[in-house]
Design an enzyme around this catalytic site. Structure first.
Site, PDB file in Angstrom:
ATOM      1  N   GLY A   1      -3.675  36.944 -30.833  1.00 30.23           N
ATOM      2  CA  GLY A   1      -3.592  35.548 -30.420  1.00 30.23           C
ATOM      3  C   GLY A   1      -4.921  35.034 -29.936  1.00 30.23           C
ATOM      4  O   GLY A   1      -5.957  35.675 -30.115  1.00 30.23           O
ATOM      5  N   ASN A   2      -4.896  33.864 -29.326  1.00 30.86           N
ATOM      6  CA  ASN A   2      -6.120  33.263 -28.794  1.00 30.86           C
ATOM      7  C   ASN A   2      -5.777  32.490 -27.527  1.00 30.86           C
ATOM      8  O   ASN A   2      -4.613  32.389 -27.151  1.00 30.86           O
ATOM      9  CB  ASN A   2      -6.774  32.363 -29.851  1.00 30.86           C
ATOM     10  CG  ASN A   2      -5.875  31.224 -30.249  1.00 30.86           C
ATOM     11  OD1 ASN A   2      -5.635  30.308 -29.483  1.00 30.86           O
ATOM     12  ND2 ASN A   2      -5.332  31.292 -31.461  1.00 30.86           N
TER      13      ASN A   2
END
Ligand code: CTP
Ligand code: CA
Length: 233
Positions: free
Chosen positions: A33-34
């Site tokens: 993810g980020n």
């Protein structure tokens, strides 16, 4: 000139906005993810809707608290997505009807080549590396197939290492993606993501800086829509 726009200057404009950050699953409990919170994208959706636009907000892992105002807004319809592939599908559908497309989401550039149906365990053997495959560039795809008159806006978060690099990178990225406007902001370990405030440059035709906006994400959003309203004429 902030606040100079007419309250309903976007009346009836059909807009598709993506917000948040995609998650690419590795197994049922893990993902790549980020750090995107979705706040800037949600602010763009709210600003447009408050000015009369009809908004589809494609949200990737945006917190319920961040989405609360958008959920209550009569001119915003929210579609929830998880992965880059899902976000791409939702944006392609929304783009069929939209006059303006805003890609504010942070889309994973890569996804794991294999997704395990069962949790990866050390008992089954050590995991030494993760094979990745590249995700489609959604905004470049939308730009390549844009309808006549459709305005497409990309966002970029950059970590420049010298003066001038922010705009150099932004101009190259705008050209590469074939978008009308590129909104760029500088990010770092401690700036840009969860923050309430933001500073952006809006890059247009020929790499011109059409706006330098700074302040709350809502103020930045209104400044971006001012530029879009100008481009639409
Ligand atoms: N974007 C997209 N599809 C992807 C990756 C990015 O549509 N697979 C969009 C983002 O939503 C954003 C814009 O492209 O509007 C710029 O994203 P960015 O990550 O800065 O661009 P990249 O081409 O992935 O460049 P980089 O290698 O710097 O990450
Ligand atoms: Ca990227």
């Amino acid at each position: 000139h902030r606040g100079a726009h007419e309250p309903h200057d976007l009346d009836g404009l059909r807009v598709a906005v993506s917000a948040g950050g995609t998650r690419e699953p590795l197994d049922p409990v893990r993902f790549l993810g980020n750090r995107s919170s979705g706040r800037q994208g949600v602010a763009l959706a709210l600003a447009a809707a408050d000015r009369g636009a009809d908004v589809v907000l494609v949200a990737a892992h945006v917190d319920g608290a961040v989405l609360a105002d958008a959920e209550r807004h009569p001119l915003i319809r929210i579609e929830h997505v998880g992965t880059a592939a899902e976000l791409g599908d939702a944006m392609r559908r929304a783009a069929e009807e939209a006059a303006v497309i805003v890609m504010a989401a942070a889309v994973a550039d890569y996804r794991p080549a294999d997704v395990s149906d069962r949790k990866l365990t050390k008992e089954a053997g050590p995991l030494e590396s993760i094979e990745l495959v590249q995700n489609e560039d959604i905004v470049a795809h939308l730009a390549a197939r844009r309808h006549p008159g459709q305005v497409i806006i990309a966002f970029a978060a950059e970590t420049p290492d010298h003066d001038g690099e922010l705009l150099e990178r932004a101009r190259r990225k705008r050209e590469r993606k074939g978008v009308d406007l590129l909104v760029v902001n500088e990010v770092g370990w401690d700036r840009g993501f969860e923050a309430g405030e933001n500073t952006v440059h809006v890059i247009g035709d020929g790499g011109a800086v059409l706006a330098l906006a700074s302040g709350t994400k809502r103020a930045v959003a209104d400044d971006v829509w001012d530029v879009v309203a100008d481009v639409l004429g």
